[in-house]
Design a protein around this motif. Structure first.
Motif, PDB file in Angstrom:
ATOM      1  N   GLN A 172       0.834  -1.201   0.000  1.00  0.00           N
ATOM      2  CA  GLN A 172       0.000   0.000   0.000  1.00  0.00           C
ATOM      3  C   GLN A 172       0.873   1.257   0.000  1.00  0.00           C
ATOM      4  O   GLN A 172       0.600   2.219  -0.733  1.00  0.00           O
ATOM      5  CB  GLN A 172      -0.925  -0.006   1.215  1.00  0.00           C
ATOM      6  CG  GLN A 172      -1.884   1.182   1.246  1.00  0.00           C
ATOM      7  CD  GLN A 172      -2.933   1.037   2.335  1.00  0.00           C
ATOM      8  OE1 GLN A 172      -3.152  -0.057   2.861  1.00  0.00           O
ATOM      9  NE2 GLN A 172      -3.599   2.123   2.664  1.00  0.00           N
TER      10      GLN A 172
ATOM     11  N   THR B  81       1.093   4.027  -3.008  1.00  0.00           N
ATOM     12  CA  THR B  81       0.805   5.425  -2.692  1.00  0.00           C
ATOM     13  C   THR B  81       1.953   6.322  -3.136  1.00  0.00           C
ATOM     14  O   THR B  81       1.732   7.410  -3.687  1.00  0.00           O
ATOM     15  CB  THR B  81       0.559   5.592  -1.186  1.00  0.00           C
ATOM     16  OG1 THR B  81      -0.542   4.763  -0.795  1.00  0.00           O
ATOM     17  CG2 THR B  81       0.241   7.034  -0.835  1.00  0.00           C
ATOM     18  N   ASP B  82       3.171   5.858  -2.946  1.00  0.00           N
ATOM     19  CA  ASP B  82       4.332   6.645  -3.344  1.00  0.00           C
ATOM     20  C   ASP B  82       4.372   6.847  -4.862  1.00  0.00           C
ATOM     21  O   ASP B  82       4.703   7.929  -5.342  1.00  0.00           O
ATOM     22  CB  ASP B  82       5.607   5.951  -2.872  1.00  0.00           C
ATOM     23  CG  ASP B  82       6.837   6.801  -3.077  1.00  0.00           C
ATOM     24  OD1 ASP B  82       6.840   7.958  -2.619  1.00  0.00           O
ATOM     25  OD2 ASP B  82       7.787   6.333  -3.716  1.00  0.00           O
TER      26      ASP B  82
ATOM     27  N   ALA C 219      -2.080   7.770  -4.473  1.00  0.00           N
ATOM     28  CA  ALA C 219      -3.176   7.258  -3.651  1.00  0.00           C
ATOM     29  C   ALA C 219      -3.429   5.809  -4.042  1.00  0.00           C
ATOM     30  O   ALA C 219      -3.084   5.378  -5.153  1.00  0.00           O
ATOM     31  CB  ALA C 219      -4.448   8.083  -3.827  1.00  0.00           C
ATOM     32  N   VAL C 220      -4.032   5.057  -3.126  1.00  0.00           N
ATOM     33  CA  VAL C 220      -4.376   3.670  -3.398  1.00  0.00           C
ATOM     34  C   VAL C 220      -5.650   3.335  -2.642  1.00  0.00           C
ATOM     35  O   VAL C 220      -5.899   3.860  -1.549  1.00  0.00           O
ATOM     36  CB  VAL C 220      -3.228   2.718  -3.010  1.00  0.00           C
ATOM     37  CG1 VAL C 220      -2.931   2.804  -1.527  1.00  0.00           C
ATOM     38  CG2 VAL C 220      -3.542   1.279  -3.405  1.00  0.00           C
TER      39      VAL C 220
ATOM     40  N   ALA D 150      -4.976   1.277  -7.785  1.00  0.00           N
ATOM     41  CA  ALA D 150      -4.387   2.609  -7.937  1.00  0.00           C
ATOM     42  C   ALA D 150      -4.703   3.120  -9.334  1.00  0.00           C
ATOM     43  O   ALA D 150      -4.713   2.353 -10.299  1.00  0.00           O
ATOM     44  CB  ALA D 150      -2.881   2.563  -7.714  1.00  0.00           C
TER      45      ALA D 150
ATOM     46  N   SER E  49       2.342  11.285  -9.007  1.00  0.00           N
ATOM     47  CA  SER E  49       3.248  10.369  -8.302  1.00  0.00           C
ATOM     48  C   SER E  49       4.501  11.094  -7.871  1.00  0.00           C
ATOM     49  O   SER E  49       4.915  12.089  -8.454  1.00  0.00           O
ATOM     50  CB  SER E  49       3.608   9.188  -9.209  1.00  0.00           C
ATOM     51  OG  SER E  49       4.394   9.632 -10.290  1.00  0.00           O
TER      52      SER E  49
END
Length: 241
Positions: free
Chosen positions: A199, A203-204, A208-209, A230, A239
């Protein structure tokens, strides 16, 4: 044909193959009291999936299809028993599906009917099956080639069948997957357990995920599998790459 019993459940071996990565086995086990035998896939002795509980394999496809309005081109990493591909092809918006499978024997079993529903599935002219490493297929893809990338090549980052697959859940590969997506496209990763590390990596890369828990009943056990979804932004760059 080898037959036997495990924990009171009868099984019969259907097919077996060896590759440089180890052993791939298809076997049938007893179904429910009134049900047909269940086809089960194991790799190096580890349960991968069966033909009885297929909801999460299908959900891997439908979760993405529900969120992307024009999913014309789709890549699936991992053929398995074909249920994710089947769910993708059930959507008339899909024009092209590329399935990347590392084990040539599994593709052969789908083609020759060892997996009974395989020939009908592979007959769809929208489908192309590549015997290859999904890492190479994604990294070699032209930028913005796909609307969806769906990954189910192992049991998730914490229950690996092949140690080399750990790279699929890390930022470098996830950046390659993002680059292969068109703006507004989606990446979905299947996992047998919640994975905070996955996760965080998603996100990185994506900004967002969305973690999606899926309750399943697997051979009389209650389990929770997970999808990590994602999206590549429709416009702009979100990103942190």
């Amino acid at each position: 044909m080898a037959v036997g019993r495990e924990a009171g459940v009868g099984y019969a071996e259907v097919a077996r193959a060896l590759s440089g990565r180890g052993e791939v086995v298809l076997r049938e086990r007893d179904g429910d009291a009134d049900g047909a035998p269940v086809l089960e896939l194991r790799v190096n002795g580890v349960f991968v999936m069966d033909s009885q509980e297929t909801r999460t394999e299908r959900a891997l496809a439908t979760a993405a299809l529900d969120r992307v309005p024009a999913p014309h081109d789709v890549l699936v990493g991992g053929l398995g028993l074909g249920y994710t591909a089947q769910a993708v092809l059930a959507d008339d918006r899909v024009r092209r599906l590329v399935v990347v499978e590392l084990e040539e024997a599994l593709v052969g079993w789908m083609r020759d009917g060892t997996v009974p529903h395989g020939p009908a599935l592979l007959a769809d002219d929208r489908l192309q099956v590549l015997v290859a490493d999904v890492r190479r297929a994604v990294e070699d893809a032209r930028p913005t080639s796909y609307d969806l990338v769906l990954l189910d090549v192992d049991n998730g980052p914490d229950f690996l069948v092949h140690d080399a697959n750990a790279e699929l859940y890390r930022a470098a590969f996830l950046r390659a997957a993002r680059a292969a997506l068109r703006p507004g496209g989606a990446l979905v990763v299947w996992s047998a357990a919640a994975s905070p590390a996955l996760q965080a990596a998603l996100t990185d890369v994506f900004g967002a995920v969305e973690p999606v828990p899926l309750a399943v009943r697997l051979q009389a056990r209650e389990e929770t599998y997970w999808l990590y979804l994602a999206r590549r932004a429709a416009t702009g760059r979100t990103s942190r790459t």
